[in-house]
Design an enzyme around this catalytic site. Sequence first.
Site, short mmCIF file in Angstrom:
data_model
loop_
_atom_site.label_atom_id
_atom_site.label_comp_id
_atom_site.label_asym_id
_atom_site.label_seq_id
_atom_site.Cartn_x
_atom_site.Cartn_y
_atom_site.Cartn_z
N ASN A 1 17.69 -50.39 -8.88
CA ASN A 1 19.04 -50.60 -9.45
C ASN A 1 19.03 -51.59 -10.61
O ASN A 1 20.00 -52.32 -10.83
CB ASN A 1 20.06 -51.03 -8.37
CG ASN A 1 21.52 -50.99 -8.81
OD1 ASN A 1 22.34 -51.73 -8.30
ND2 ASN A 1 21.87 -50.13 -9.75
N CYS B 1 18.82 -45.34 -7.97
CA CYS B 1 17.38 -45.32 -8.24
C CYS B 1 16.69 -46.25 -7.24
O CYS B 1 17.27 -46.55 -6.20
CB CYS B 1 17.08 -45.69 -9.70
SG CYS B 1 17.63 -47.34 -10.17
N CYS C 1 16.94 -50.48 -13.71
CA CYS C 1 16.55 -49.71 -14.91
C CYS C 1 17.39 -48.44 -15.06
O CYS C 1 18.27 -48.37 -15.91
CB CYS C 1 15.07 -49.35 -14.86
SG CYS C 1 13.95 -50.76 -14.80
N ARG C 2 17.12 -47.43 -14.23
CA ARG C 2 17.73 -46.11 -14.43
C ARG C 2 19.18 -46.01 -13.97
O ARG C 2 20.03 -45.50 -14.71
CB ARG C 2 16.90 -45.03 -13.71
CG ARG C 2 15.54 -44.83 -14.34
CD ARG C 2 14.62 -44.04 -13.42
NE ARG C 2 14.25 -44.83 -12.25
CZ ARG C 2 13.52 -44.39 -11.24
NH1 ARG C 2 13.10 -43.14 -11.24
NH2 ARG C 2 13.21 -45.18 -10.22
N SER C 3 19.48 -46.45 -12.73
CA SER C 3 20.85 -46.18 -12.23
C SER C 3 21.93 -47.00 -12.93
O SER C 3 23.02 -46.46 -13.16
CB SER C 3 20.93 -46.31 -10.70
OG SER C 3 20.58 -47.59 -10.26
N ASP D 1 10.52 -43.11 -13.99
CA ASP D 1 10.67 -44.56 -13.78
C ASP D 1 10.04 -45.30 -14.95
O ASP D 1 8.82 -45.22 -15.15
CB ASP D 1 9.96 -44.91 -12.46
CG ASP D 1 10.09 -46.39 -12.12
OD1 ASP D 1 10.60 -47.15 -12.95
OD2 ASP D 1 9.66 -46.76 -11.01
P1 4NP Z 1 14.59 -48.51 -11.29
O1 4NP Z 1 13.17 -49.07 -11.77
O2 4NP Z 1 14.37 -47.89 -9.93
O3 4NP Z 1 14.92 -47.47 -12.34
O4 4NP Z 1 15.55 -49.67 -11.27
C1 4NP Z 1 12.38 -49.92 -11.00
C2 4NP Z 1 12.72 -51.25 -10.87
C3 4NP Z 1 11.92 -52.09 -10.14
C4 4NP Z 1 10.78 -51.61 -9.53
C5 4NP Z 1 10.45 -50.27 -9.65
C6 4NP Z 1 11.26 -49.42 -10.37
N1 4NP Z 1 9.94 -52.50 -8.80
O5 4NP Z 1 8.90 -52.04 -8.29
O6 4NP Z 1 10.28 -53.69 -8.66
#
Ligand code: 4NP
Length: 156
Positions: free
Chosen positions: A10, A7, A12-14, A122
């Site tokens: 790294n 994602c 939240c989702r992955s 997201d």
């Molecule tokens: P992820 O979510 O891609 O599922 O880990 C996010 C984590 C951090 C951010 C955006 C999405 N950020 O903008 O910091």
Amino acid sequence: MKLLTVCLGNICRSPAAEGILADLAKQRGYFVELDSAGTAAYHVGSPPDSRSIRALKKHNIDISQLTARQVCQDDFAYFDWILAMDKANLTNLQRLCPESMQYKVRLFSSFSPLQTNEDVADPYYGDDADFTQMADHLTLLAQHFFDHIEHPHKEV
Ligand code: 4NP
């Protein structure tokens, strides 16, 4: 089989997808090596977001020990499948990936028989309900992924 879920951050989702795929592989008796990574480096070295940890606890899955890292060139040779959580990350991975390994880089939802090719939304700017929904969505996609590996349906 070696799987990398990817994602943006790294956190939240992955890592959630990694935990859910590991749990399902164990239930089905598969030997799968799993890791996750982000296309961005903002959160390198951090544990998963506490809301992701909480959402997966409800599924009796513990991802609290995982640590964020960024995708690297070696990942494309090492892993059998590189599973992008959304289309923006898919595009970024395709830009980084050598031509001969492009076939490994896939949108996670592209293995679904429904063929909707949807993003895993997201949840970072959302609330606990968004993380619960993310966990449910990832659980369904993980089932579809392994179902496809066992009994391939028409390629997308
Ligand atoms: P992820 O979510 O891609 O599922 O880990 C996010 C984590 C951090 C951010 C955006 C999405 N950020 O903008 O910091």
